[in-house]
Design a protein around this motif. Structure first.
Motif, PDB file in Angstrom:
ATOM      1  N   ALA A  68      -1.780  12.835  -8.941  1.00 41.64           N
ATOM      2  CA  ALA A  68      -2.595  11.739  -9.481  1.00 41.64           C
ATOM      3  C   ALA A  68      -3.633  11.287  -8.460  1.00 41.64           C
ATOM      4  CB  ALA A  68      -1.707  10.568  -9.895  1.00 41.64           C
ATOM      5  N   ILE A  69      -3.277  11.254  -7.195  1.00 36.29           N
ATOM      6  CA  ILE A  69      -4.238  10.857  -6.172  1.00 36.29           C
ATOM      7  C   ILE A  69      -5.306  11.934  -6.016  1.00 36.29           C
ATOM      8  CG2 ILE A  69      -4.539  10.347  -3.713  1.00 36.29           C
ATOM      9  CD1 ILE A  69      -1.923   8.787  -3.848  1.00 36.29           C
ATOM     10  N   VAL A  70      -4.907  13.191  -6.088  1.00 32.64           N
ATOM     11  CA  VAL A  70      -5.889  14.276  -6.033  1.00 32.64           C
ATOM     12  C   VAL A  70      -6.868  14.147  -7.204  1.00 32.64           C
ATOM     13  CG1 VAL A  70      -6.200  16.784  -6.173  1.00 32.64           C
ATOM     14  CG2 VAL A  70      -4.383  15.820  -4.735  1.00 32.64           C
ATOM     15  N   ARG A  71      -6.343  13.811  -8.387  1.00 31.99           N
ATOM     16  CA  ARG A  71      -7.223  13.611  -9.555  1.00 31.99           C
ATOM     17  C   ARG A  71      -8.191  12.457  -9.316  1.00 31.99           C
ATOM     18  NH1 ARG A  71      -2.599  15.111 -12.307  1.00 31.99           N
ATOM     19  NH2 ARG A  71      -1.943  12.966 -12.671  1.00 31.99           N
ATOM     20  N   LEU A  72      -7.732  11.397  -8.645  1.00 27.55           N
ATOM     21  CA  LEU A  72      -8.619  10.269  -8.340  1.00 27.55           C
ATOM     22  C   LEU A  72      -9.778  10.715  -7.444  1.00 27.55           C
ATOM     23  CD1 LEU A  72      -5.997   7.431  -7.761  1.00 27.55           C
ATOM     24  CD2 LEU A  72      -7.611   7.619  -9.668  1.00 27.55           C
ATOM     25  N   TYR A  73      -9.485  11.580  -6.476  1.00 26.31           N
ATOM     26  CA  TYR A  73     -10.558  12.126  -5.638  1.00 26.31           C
ATOM     27  C   TYR A  73     -11.529  12.939  -6.491  1.00 26.31           C
ATOM     28  CZ  TYR A  73      -8.994  10.825  -0.941  1.00 26.31           C
ATOM     29  OH  TYR A  73      -8.689  10.129   0.193  1.00 26.31           O
ATOM     30  N   ALA A  74     -10.998  13.752  -7.393  1.00 32.36           N
ATOM     31  CA  ALA A  74     -11.865  14.573  -8.254  1.00 32.36           C
ATOM     32  C   ALA A  74     -12.726  13.697  -9.158  1.00 32.36           C
ATOM     33  CB  ALA A  74     -11.018  15.533  -9.083  1.00 32.36           C
ATOM     34  N   GLU A  75     -12.133  12.655  -9.733  1.00 32.30           N
ATOM     35  CA  GLU A  75     -12.899  11.735 -10.587  1.00 32.30           C
ATOM     36  C   GLU A  75     -13.969  11.015  -9.775  1.00 32.30           C
ATOM     37  OE1 GLU A  75     -10.097   9.139 -12.580  1.00 32.30           O
ATOM     38  OE2 GLU A  75      -8.959  10.872 -13.298  1.00 32.30           O
ATOM     39  N   ALA A  76     -13.610  10.601  -8.565  1.00 37.43           N
ATOM     40  CA  ALA A  76     -14.585   9.922  -7.710  1.00 37.43           C
ATOM     41  C   ALA A  76     -15.733  10.865  -7.348  1.00 37.43           C
ATOM     42  CB  ALA A  76     -13.904   9.388  -6.454  1.00 37.43           C
ATOM     43  N   ALA A  77     -15.425  12.140  -7.124  1.00 36.27           N
ATOM     44  CA  ALA A  77     -16.477  13.119  -6.822  1.00 36.27           C
ATOM     45  C   ALA A  77     -17.424  13.263  -8.010  1.00 36.27           C
ATOM     46  CB  ALA A  77     -15.862  14.467  -6.462  1.00 36.27           C
ATOM     47  N   LYS A  78     -16.882  13.330  -9.208  1.00 36.27           N
ATOM     48  CA  LYS A  78     -17.731  13.404 -10.414  1.00 36.27           C
ATOM     49  C   LYS A  78     -18.570  12.137 -10.547  1.00 36.27           C
ATOM     50  CE  LYS A  78     -14.500  16.330 -12.939  1.00 36.27           C
ATOM     51  NZ  LYS A  78     -13.485  16.354 -13.988  1.00 36.27           N
ATOM     52  N   ASN A  79     -17.958  10.984 -10.274  1.00 32.94           N
ATOM     53  CA  ASN A  79     -18.704   9.724 -10.332  1.00 32.94           C
ATOM     54  C   ASN A  79     -19.832   9.703  -9.306  1.00 32.94           C
ATOM     55  OD1 ASN A  79     -17.086   8.750 -12.389  1.00 32.94           O
ATOM     56  ND2 ASN A  79     -15.815   7.490 -11.046  1.00 32.94           N
TER      57      ASN A  79
ATOM     58  N   PRO B  38       0.835  -1.195   0.000  1.00 37.52           N
ATOM     59  CA  PRO B  38       0.000   0.000   0.000  1.00 37.52           C
ATOM     60  C   PRO B  38       0.876   1.254   0.000  1.00 37.52           C
ATOM     61  CG  PRO B  38      -0.167  -1.176   2.102  1.00 37.52           C
ATOM     62  CD  PRO B  38       0.710  -1.984   1.216  1.00 37.52           C
ATOM     63  N   VAL B  39       0.270   2.391  -0.332  1.00 38.71           N
ATOM     64  CA  VAL B  39       1.018   3.647  -0.348  1.00 38.71           C
ATOM     65  C   VAL B  39       0.605   4.523   0.830  1.00 38.71           C
ATOM     66  CG1 VAL B  39       1.341   3.633  -2.841  1.00 38.71           C
ATOM     67  CG2 VAL B  39      -0.629   4.834  -1.861  1.00 38.71           C
ATOM     68  N   SER B  40       1.516   5.382   1.242  1.00 37.70           N
ATOM     69  CA  SER B  40       1.250   6.329   2.311  1.00 37.70           C
ATOM     70  C   SER B  40       2.190   7.515   2.158  1.00 37.70           C
ATOM     71  CB  SER B  40       1.457   5.656   3.677  1.00 37.70           C
ATOM     72  OG  SER B  40       1.061   6.513   4.726  1.00 37.70           O
ATOM     73  N   ALA B  41       2.050   8.495   3.033  1.00 41.85           N
ATOM     74  CA  ALA B  41       2.951   9.639   3.005  1.00 41.85           C
ATOM     75  C   ALA B  41       4.369   9.213   3.351  1.00 41.85           C
ATOM     76  CB  ALA B  41       2.480  10.707   3.983  1.00 41.85           C
ATOM     77  N   SER B  42       4.490   8.215   4.222  1.00 38.75           N
ATOM     78  CA  SER B  42       5.792   7.728   4.669  1.00 38.75           C
ATOM     79  C   SER B  42       5.744   6.212   4.798  1.00 38.75           C
ATOM     80  CB  SER B  42       6.153   8.342   6.025  1.00 38.75           C
ATOM     81  OG  SER B  42       6.217   9.746   5.943  1.00 38.75           O
TER      82      SER B  42
ATOM     83  N   GLU C 131       3.660  11.923  -7.186  1.00 40.87           N
ATOM     84  CA  GLU C 131       2.482  11.062  -7.261  1.00 40.87           C
ATOM     85  C   GLU C 131       1.225  11.704  -6.665  1.00 40.87           C
ATOM     86  OE1 GLU C 131       3.561   6.529  -6.877  1.00 40.87           O
ATOM     87  OE2 GLU C 131       4.711   7.690  -5.385  1.00 40.87           O
ATOM     88  N   ILE C 132       1.391  12.732  -5.850  1.00 42.41           N
ATOM     89  CA  ILE C 132       0.244  13.326  -5.169  1.00 42.41           C
ATOM     90  C   ILE C 132      -0.791  13.879  -6.145  1.00 42.41           C
ATOM     91  CG2 ILE C 132      -0.511  15.129  -3.574  1.00 42.41           C
ATOM     92  CD1 ILE C 132       2.054  14.652  -2.032  1.00 42.41           C
TER      93      ILE C 132
END
Length: 191
Positions: free
Chosen positions: A134-145, A97-101, A131-132
């Motif tokens: 791209a994760i922000v974009r995933l949140y935006a795409e999920a919000a649109k969905n 998994p990914v995380s900040a650290s 990479e951040i």
């Protein structure tokens, strides 16, 4: 209505049971925030938690949101990326998994996966700064969905002190980075 994880979404697809559950709790003008809903396969960390990142999931949410609207309720989708609170069994290709650290969840906690458990949480891979976005974009795409699925809005799950991806950036005990102050990282999360 209080936020909980119901784990009633086989293969991360919202189920008809969810429409019954939320519909029973909806009232005219009442606010319901959905259970935690994954924004990406990499954001999964619990069994049978729904997602909002595929067309199939969006379609499966529609009867659920309609059940709430039929009762006059207001329904928000709780967007979620579990960050380090995941396990390789949930990750595409068995990746960490990914995380900040690269700081794992405390050994006092355990995780169950589709392969069983309990297991200790693995050490996550620290995100690269690049990479951040791209994760922000995933949140935006999920919000649109979520809006396409019939939700009235969204809420981003990021409990202070939790292991989830956003709090992993803002909580000092979860962040061992040396590439900038917390406010620099948090600024990148503004949507």
């Amino acid at each position: 209505m209080c936020l909980v994880a119901h784990c009633r979404a086989p293969n991360n697809i919202p189920s008809p049971q969810m429409a019954v559950y939320y519909g029973q709790r909806a009232t005219p003008g009442g606010l319901i925030i959905s259970e935690a809903t994954a924004i990406t396969p990499e954001g999964q960390g619990y069994p049978q938690v729904p997602g909002i990142h595929t067309a199939e999931q969006v379609e499966a949410w529609k009867p659920v949101t309609q059940a709430v609207k039929d009762k006059g309720g207001i329904f928000l989708c709780q967007l979620w990326h579990v960050g380090r609170a995941s396990h390789e069994d949930y990750q595409p290709g068995g990746a960490p998994p990914v995380s900040a650290s690269a700081i794992p969840v405390s050994e006092a906690f355990e995780v169950y996966t589709p392969k069983g458990g309990p297991f200790k949480y693995p050490t996550p891979r620290a995100l690269e700064t690049s990479e951040i976005p791209a994760i922000v974009r995933l949140y935006a795409e999920a919000a649109k969905n979520a809006i396409a699925a019939g939700f009235d809005g969204i809420e981003v799950r990021s409990g202070f002190g939790a292991a989830y991806i956003k709090s992993g950036i803002a909580v000092p005990s979860h962040k061992a980075r040396r590439d900038g102050p917390v406010n620099k990282w948090c600024f990148q999360w503004v949507m």
